[in-house]
Design a protein around this motif. Structure first.
Motif, short mmCIF file in Angstrom:
data_model
loop_
_atom_site.label_atom_id
_atom_site.label_comp_id
_atom_site.label_asym_id
_atom_site.label_seq_id
_atom_site.Cartn_x
_atom_site.Cartn_y
_atom_site.Cartn_z
N ARG A 48 0.86 -1.19 0.00
CA ARG A 48 0.00 0.00 0.00
C ARG A 48 0.90 1.24 0.00
N SER A 49 1.39 1.63 1.18
CA SER A 49 2.23 2.82 1.29
C SER A 49 3.73 2.49 1.25
N THR A 50 4.08 1.23 1.43
CA THR A 50 5.49 0.83 1.48
C THR A 50 6.20 1.22 0.18
N LYS A 51 7.36 1.86 0.31
CA LYS A 51 8.13 2.27 -0.85
C LYS A 51 8.89 1.08 -1.43
N VAL A 52 8.82 0.95 -2.74
CA VAL A 52 9.50 -0.13 -3.44
C VAL A 52 10.52 0.52 -4.37
N ALA A 69 -1.95 -1.82 -3.77
CA ALA A 69 -3.32 -1.94 -3.29
C ALA A 69 -3.92 -0.54 -3.13
N GLY A 70 -4.19 0.08 -4.24
CA GLY A 70 -4.68 1.44 -4.31
C GLY A 70 -4.41 1.98 -5.70
N ALA A 71 -4.51 3.29 -5.86
CA ALA A 71 -4.37 3.87 -7.20
C ALA A 71 -2.98 4.41 -7.48
N GLY A 72 -2.46 5.29 -6.61
CA GLY A 72 -1.19 5.95 -6.88
C GLY A 72 -0.02 5.00 -6.81
N ALA A 98 -14.08 6.70 -0.25
CA ALA A 98 -13.41 7.03 1.01
C ALA A 98 -12.64 8.34 0.91
N VAL A 99 -11.90 8.53 -0.18
CA VAL A 99 -11.13 9.77 -0.35
C VAL A 99 -12.08 10.95 -0.49
N ALA A 100 -13.16 10.77 -1.26
CA ALA A 100 -14.12 11.86 -1.44
C ALA A 100 -14.75 12.27 -0.12
N THR A 284 -4.43 15.76 8.03
CA THR A 284 -4.64 14.38 8.44
C THR A 284 -3.44 13.55 7.99
N HIS A 285 -3.38 12.30 8.41
CA HIS A 285 -2.18 11.47 8.30
C HIS A 285 -2.20 10.51 7.10
N HIS A 286 -2.46 11.03 5.91
CA HIS A 286 -2.56 10.21 4.69
C HIS A 286 -3.51 9.02 4.93
N ILE A 287 -4.73 9.39 5.30
CA ILE A 287 -5.75 8.38 5.65
C ILE A 287 -6.90 8.37 4.65
N GLY A 288 -6.73 9.03 3.50
CA GLY A 288 -7.84 9.18 2.57
C GLY A 288 -8.53 7.87 2.23
N ALA A 289 -7.74 6.82 2.00
CA ALA A 289 -8.32 5.54 1.60
C ALA A 289 -8.52 4.60 2.77
N SER A 290 -8.30 5.09 3.99
CA SER A 290 -8.25 4.20 5.15
C SER A 290 -9.59 4.06 5.84
N THR A 291 -10.55 3.55 5.12
CA THR A 291 -11.80 3.11 5.74
C THR A 291 -11.93 1.61 5.51
#
Length: 319
Positions: A48-52, A69-72, A98-100, A284-291
């Protein structure tokens, strides 16, 4: 197939992968060098957020597919992955609602000074007069930069508040997209300058590209209305943070931010950020998709990508 899941992922969907015959390694705490060390003979990496980065990709000698596991996908070195024959796929649109919802929440929080209200009450301060000066959202003009799944989901919710939604005209949109734009009453403007001069709120819903990187700079902010809101739930790289601080202090720009330059990855960490700590920012703490709803939808999308890969197809490949 051997699959390494290096971020949070619903247990029920891990079980589904196992039921489908895959071997799963689940370690959501992996970061940096530890990620490369853990890849070993895993063929698929789910993050998800882990840098590769390139080093991790090089360490994954059996790696053939990275699934975001997301868009970006800006946290993944897609070009280096491609050079090593590693494909990168994403799951666009599954977290749009969720982001909206967070975008609308940030707009309301800024207009009604909700964070400061809460802070004062927790510090035993009653300041009703101070906070009785909200402008209200009905009739305000919202400019959306980006009309993908998230942008349209924001437009739907904003319209319900009586906010007048604007966006940039873009040739070549599909008939379905144009119909949704028309049904929502979105006003299409000819230029970015027109949008910035017109709108009371500007919300960013764009990927990071050479053209959009730091697009919100001094010139951009100078063209916004005095006291306007800027909302960014997309990527921190879209905004020149020093320029935004200057605009907040010189022309009263108010910002709702969920993303930042050089933000930490998953988990808890110290984050010493001038923009995040600024009193003009509702952050907020980059939680847009965190539902929970969004994570279940994204997880289902990840399983679809894995199934497609098994069948010799690549779904949503971005490199």
């Amino acid at each position: 197939m051997n699959i390494l899941i290096a971020d949070s992922f619903p247990e029920s969907y891990q079980s589904e992968l196992i039921k489908n015959g895959h071997q799963i390694t689940f370690n959501p705490a992996l970061q940096g060098d530890a990620l490369g060390e853990a890849l070993g003979d895993h063929e698929i990496l789910i993050v998800r957020s882990t840098k590769v980065d390139a080093a991790a990709i090089d360490a994954g000698t059996a790696l053939r597919l990275v699934i975001r596991a997301g868009a970006g996908t800006n946290s993944i070195d897609k070009a280096h992955a491609a050079s090593k024959g590693v494909r990168v796929c994403n799951v666009p649109g599954a977290n749009a609602i969720a982001v909206a919802e967070l975008v609308i929440g940030l707009i309301i929080a800024i207009d009604r000074h909700i964070p400061d209200n809460v802070s004062d009450l927790r510090n035993k301060v009653w300041a009703k007069k101070k906070y009785a000066s909200a402008q209200g959202l009905y009739g305000q003009k919202l400019g959306l930069l980006g009309l993908g799944a998230i942008g349209l989901a924001v437009a739907e919710r904003a319209a319900a508040f009586g906010i007048r939604v604007h966006a940039l005209a873009k040739p070549g949109r599909s008939q379905d997209a144009e119909k949704r734009i028309s049904d929502l009453g979105i006003v299409q403007l000819a230029s970015l300058d027109d949008l910035l001069a017109t709108c009371d709120i500007v919300s960013l819903h764009l990927p990071v590209t050479p053209e959009t990187n730091k697009m919100v700079d001094k010139t951009f902010l100078d063209k916004m209305k005095h006291g306007a809101m800027l909302i960014n739930t997309s990527r921190g790289d879209l905004v020149d943070e020093a320029a935004l601080i200057e605009a907040m202090e010189s022309k009263g720009i108010r910002a709702g931010l969920d993303v930042y330059d050089n933000e930490p990855g998953a988990g808890d960490d110290r984050f010493d950020s001038a923009i995040a700590a600024h009193p003009g920012v509702c952050g907020t703490h980059h939680i847009g998709a965190s539902t929970e709803q969004a994570q279940m939808a994204v997880a289902e999308g990840v399983l679809q990508v894995v199934r497609s890969y098994q069948q010799g197809d690549l779904q949503n490949c971005v490199n």
